[in-house]
Scaffold this motif. Structure first.
Motif, mmCIF file in Angstrom:
data_model
loop_
_atom_site.group_PDB
_atom_site.id
_atom_site.type_symbol
_atom_site.label_atom_id
_atom_site.label_comp_id
_atom_site.label_asym_id
_atom_site.label_seq_id
_atom_site.Cartn_x
_atom_site.Cartn_y
_atom_site.Cartn_z
ATOM 1 N N GLY A 67 0.789 -1.310 -0.081
ATOM 2 C CA GLY A 67 -0.061 -0.049 0.352
ATOM 3 C C GLY A 67 0.866 1.316 0.014
ATOM 4 O O GLY A 67 0.131 2.254 0.092
ATOM 5 N N GLY A 68 2.214 1.066 0.014
ATOM 6 C CA GLY A 68 3.140 2.383 0.139
ATOM 7 C C GLY A 68 4.403 2.102 -0.297
ATOM 8 O O GLY A 68 4.598 0.846 -0.219
ATOM 9 N N THR A 69 5.247 3.024 -0.411
ATOM 10 C CA THR A 69 6.579 2.751 -0.453
ATOM 11 C C THR A 69 7.166 2.736 0.938
ATOM 12 O O THR A 69 6.740 3.007 1.873
ATOM 13 N N HIS A 70 8.762 2.280 0.756
ATOM 14 C CA HIS A 70 9.439 2.045 2.124
ATOM 15 C C HIS A 70 9.440 3.462 2.950
ATOM 16 O O HIS A 70 9.527 3.469 3.908
ATOM 17 N N GLU A 71 9.683 4.579 2.028
ATOM 18 C CA GLU A 71 9.835 5.753 2.875
ATOM 19 C C GLU A 71 8.483 6.405 3.306
ATOM 20 O O GLU A 71 8.804 7.337 4.032
ATOM 21 N N GLU A 72 7.463 5.624 2.873
ATOM 22 C CA GLU A 72 6.056 6.344 3.317
ATOM 23 C C GLU A 72 5.877 5.326 4.688
ATOM 24 O O GLU A 72 4.851 6.037 5.245
ATOM 25 N N ILE A 73 6.553 4.369 4.879
ATOM 26 C CA ILE A 73 6.314 3.680 6.352
ATOM 27 C C ILE A 73 6.498 4.542 7.625
ATOM 28 O O ILE A 73 7.576 5.255 7.739
ATOM 29 N N LYS A 74 5.799 4.969 8.337
ATOM 30 C CA LYS A 74 5.843 5.684 9.688
ATOM 31 C C LYS A 74 6.145 4.351 10.788
ATOM 32 O O LYS A 74 7.172 4.660 11.491
ATOM 33 N N SER A 75 5.496 3.356 10.554
ATOM 34 C CA SER A 75 5.621 2.301 11.702
ATOM 35 C C SER A 75 5.035 0.820 11.552
ATOM 36 O O SER A 75 4.158 1.057 10.552
ATOM 37 N N ILE A 76 5.400 -0.053 11.774
ATOM 38 C CA ILE A 76 4.497 -1.180 11.881
ATOM 39 C C ILE A 76 4.076 -1.739 13.186
ATOM 40 O O ILE A 76 4.834 -1.378 14.085
ATOM 41 N N THR A 77 3.142 -2.659 13.242
ATOM 42 C CA THR A 77 2.750 -3.073 14.528
ATOM 43 C C THR A 77 2.686 -4.593 14.467
ATOM 44 O O THR A 77 1.959 -4.990 13.558
ATOM 45 N N LEU A 78 3.290 -5.424 15.156
ATOM 46 C CA LEU A 78 3.109 -6.757 15.369
ATOM 47 C C LEU A 78 2.280 -7.207 16.321
ATOM 48 O O LEU A 78 2.357 -6.524 17.480
ATOM 49 N N THR A 79 1.272 -8.102 16.126
ATOM 50 C CA THR A 79 0.267 -8.225 17.292
ATOM 51 C C THR A 79 0.731 -9.602 17.788
ATOM 52 O O THR A 79 1.482 -10.569 17.302
ATOM 53 N N ALA A 80 0.399 -9.993 18.927
ATOM 54 C CA ALA A 80 0.822 -10.896 19.984
ATOM 55 C C ALA A 80 -0.632 -11.260 20.393
ATOM 56 O O ALA A 80 -1.371 -10.652 20.991
ATOM 57 N N SER A 81 -0.753 -12.838 20.386
ATOM 58 C CA SER A 81 -1.935 -13.230 21.226
ATOM 59 C C SER A 81 -1.915 -13.325 22.593
ATOM 60 O O SER A 81 -3.043 -13.109 23.347
ATOM 61 N N GLY A 82 -0.754 -12.917 23.081
ATOM 62 C CA GLY A 82 -0.552 -12.987 24.507
ATOM 63 C C GLY A 82 -0.209 -14.296 25.328
ATOM 64 O O GLY A 82 0.020 -14.205 26.555
ATOM 65 N N GLY A 83 -0.443 -15.237 24.427
ATOM 66 C CA GLY A 83 -0.184 -16.597 25.079
ATOM 67 C C GLY A 83 -1.016 -17.224 26.203
ATOM 68 O O GLY A 83 -2.124 -16.279 26.255
ATOM 69 N N PRO A 84 -0.699 -17.917 27.077
ATOM 70 C CA PRO A 84 -1.773 -18.240 28.096
ATOM 71 C C PRO A 84 -1.450 -17.472 29.242
ATOM 72 O O PRO A 84 -2.363 -17.588 29.991
ATOM 73 N N PHE A 85 -0.862 -16.543 29.338
ATOM 74 C CA PHE A 85 -0.559 -15.805 30.623
ATOM 75 C C PHE A 85 -0.510 -14.363 30.566
ATOM 76 O O PHE A 85 -0.159 -13.754 31.621
ATOM 77 N N TRP A 86 -1.069 -13.691 29.626
ATOM 78 C CA TRP A 86 -0.914 -12.258 29.529
ATOM 79 C C TRP A 86 -1.755 -11.431 30.657
ATOM 80 O O TRP A 86 -1.568 -10.338 30.836
ATOM 81 N N LYS A 87 -2.860 -12.176 31.049
ATOM 82 C CA LYS A 87 -3.545 -11.638 32.019
ATOM 83 C C LYS A 87 -3.125 -12.122 33.467
ATOM 84 O O LYS A 87 -3.703 -11.469 34.432
ATOM 85 N N ARG A 88 -2.137 -12.677 33.626
ATOM 86 C CA ARG A 88 -1.780 -13.185 34.965
ATOM 87 C C ARG A 88 -0.927 -12.087 35.463
ATOM 88 O O ARG A 88 -0.196 -11.405 34.913
ATOM 89 N N SER A 89 -0.986 -11.966 36.784
ATOM 90 C CA SER A 89 -0.082 -11.042 37.837
ATOM 91 C C SER A 89 1.260 -11.530 37.768
ATOM 92 O O SER A 89 1.351 -12.946 37.794
ATOM 93 N N LEU A 90 2.035 -10.786 38.384
ATOM 94 C CA LEU A 90 3.312 -11.207 38.696
ATOM 95 C C LEU A 90 3.447 -12.295 39.755
ATOM 96 O O LEU A 90 4.120 -13.351 39.413
ATOM 97 N N ASP A 91 2.565 -12.155 40.627
ATOM 98 C CA ASP A 91 2.494 -13.271 41.689
ATOM 99 C C ASP A 91 2.134 -14.538 41.180
ATOM 100 O O ASP A 91 2.465 -15.565 41.261
ATOM 101 N N GLU A 92 1.213 -14.741 40.245
ATOM 102 C CA GLU A 92 0.522 -15.702 39.513
ATOM 103 C C GLU A 92 1.439 -16.334 38.704
ATOM 104 O O GLU A 92 1.338 -17.711 38.569
ATOM 105 N N LEU A 93 2.292 -15.347 37.946
ATOM 106 C CA LEU A 93 3.229 -16.227 37.073
ATOM 107 C C LEU A 93 4.473 -17.075 37.712
ATOM 108 O O LEU A 93 5.000 -17.711 37.158
ATOM 109 N N ARG A 94 4.643 -16.513 38.948
ATOM 110 C CA ARG A 94 5.675 -17.651 39.793
ATOM 111 C C ARG A 94 5.229 -19.023 39.859
ATOM 112 O O ARG A 94 6.162 -19.844 39.620
ATOM 113 N N GLY A 95 4.003 -19.026 40.002
ATOM 114 C CA GLY A 95 3.369 -20.448 40.038
ATOM 115 C C GLY A 95 2.885 -21.415 38.934
ATOM 116 O O GLY A 95 2.185 -22.479 39.222
#
Length: 400
Positions: free
Chosen positions: A164-192
């Protein structure tokens, strides 16, 4: 096989991407022909694939595993070559048009280099090889007129949106991440969290190493580095957002404020087929996207405190050329230790930053010599030293 079909060499054919590639071949037999297959050690599955797709030759990189199957492949009339070095010759076969690089880990770099030097088109799904060899691979791609198309869903999305454009016209790209199984877990929850929880991804079916990397976000960190090399963008132009539905795979923002996104159901068959079929778009092997049924699309910021691997990846791109090699090697070594149940998930997720902080100590013998140049042999030496250091590194229990 018709005269117009594309001859494929599939490296890593018994892995997740390799099996998906063969699924695409089955859907389009008039378009693709499997000329060669290669696997690490799963001789049983490789033999079954050879029975179904009738390649001219196969490779088992693990010689000890391959010795048990030589007679069976011979009965099929398929040549079986043993050892990792055989991969270098396999990709050079004159009849090969496209090499699917789906070997797991940095071990895939020599075959990738060999394929580029042989002038083969590349469908690329081995992010670790580009992370470790990105500087070298970019140089080779300038010297050899080959088509290099990413298969990773996020990078395939960006690749498609860039039309949809040239390389010079790119401002940024965004990679999406599903978050895996733990993206909602707290630090304390990640320990276990348990070993079994780590290996259960809520969205994607992947091999164990990629599944673990998804849980720690190291996978997304490697994809940041991969995007840097693929699209020639600085780290500040590469963004990551958590998108748990896995429908939007990547976005490109252009300087005029327009944002192009690629959406599809989460199925790796689509980016595989796109890479193999270029410049054509072939009839779908995946189901159509029903946005009404999806209902809503969420986007969230990632948290450096819970997932430090992402911040580490951004920092690596501001360092010396060899730092991505070290990061990947150390991560692979720690993941192997986790899979062997030597480390807890908490130790793994915290341990990468700890061991990477010792990178100059680990590489001291190599750094003491002449200036390091990004050659295949130098990359292999750095990888081996960093991997060995991380394999022995004492990661604290970190329970406090």
């Amino acid at each position: 096989m018709s005269s117009g079909s594309i001859n494929l060499c599939v490296l890593g054919s018994t892995g997740s991407i390799g099996r998906t590639t063969l699924r695409v071949v089955e859907a389009h037999p008039e378009r693709f022909h499997v000329l060669a297959l290669a696997a690490h050690s799963d001789g049983r599955l490789l033999l079954a694939q050879a029975e179904k797709f009738h390649p001219s030759c196969c490779v088992l990189a693990d010689e000890s595993a391959g010795q048990h199957y030589e007679a069976a492949f011979g009965e099929l009339g398929v040549k079986l070559h043993l050892g990792a070095d055989a991969l270098l010759d396999l990709v050079k076969l004159p009849e090969v048009d496209t090499v699917v690089c789906a070997i797991d880990g940095a071990a895939g770099l020599p075959a990738l280099v060999s394929a580029i030097e042989a002038g083969k088109d590349i469908a690329f799904a081995n992010k670790e090889a580009l992370v470790t060899g990105g500087t070298l691979v970019k140089k080779l791609l300038k010297e050899h007129a080959v088509r290099f198309t990413p298969i990773d869903s996020e990078h395939s999305a960006i690749f498609q949106c860039l039309s949809g454009g040239t390389h010079e016209e790119i401002k940024s790209i965004t990679l999406t991440a599903s978050g895996g199984p733990f993206w909602k877990r707290s630090l304390d929850e990640l320990r276990g969290v348990s070993y079994e929880e780590v290996l259960h991804h809520p969205l994607w079916q992947m091999g164990p190493r990629n599944t673990v990397n998804s849980a720690t976000f190291a996978n997304k960190g490697l994809e940041i580095i991969e995007a840097h090399f693929l699209f020639d963008l600085p780290p500040e132009a590469i963004e990551v957002v958590i998108h748990p539905q896995g429908i939007v795979h990547g976005m490109v923002e252009f300087v005029d404020g327009s944002v192009l996104a690629q959406l599809a159901v989460p199925d790796m068959a689509l980016p595989v087929q796109y890479a193999l079929g270029l410049p054509a778009r072939l009839p779908a092997v995946v189901k159509s996207l029903d946005l009404v049924n999806v209902g809503s699309l969420e986007f969230h910021h990632w948290d450096e405190q819970r997932f430090p691997a992402l911040a580490l990846a951004y920092g690596v791109l501001k360092g010396d050329w060899w730092e991505p090699v070290v990061l990947n090697a150390m991560n692979e070594a720690l993941v192997d230790r986790f899979l062997a149940r030597e480390l807890s998930f908490w130790q793994l997720s915290r341990g990468l930053s700890m061991v990477f902080a010792h990178r100059e100590e680990a590489l001291a013998p190599l750094l003491a010599g002449d200036q390091l140049e990004p050659t295949l042999s130098t990359i292999a030496s750095i990888d081996a030293v960093a991997r060995a250091f991380a394999a022995q590194f004492v990661v604290p229990d970190l329970e406090e």
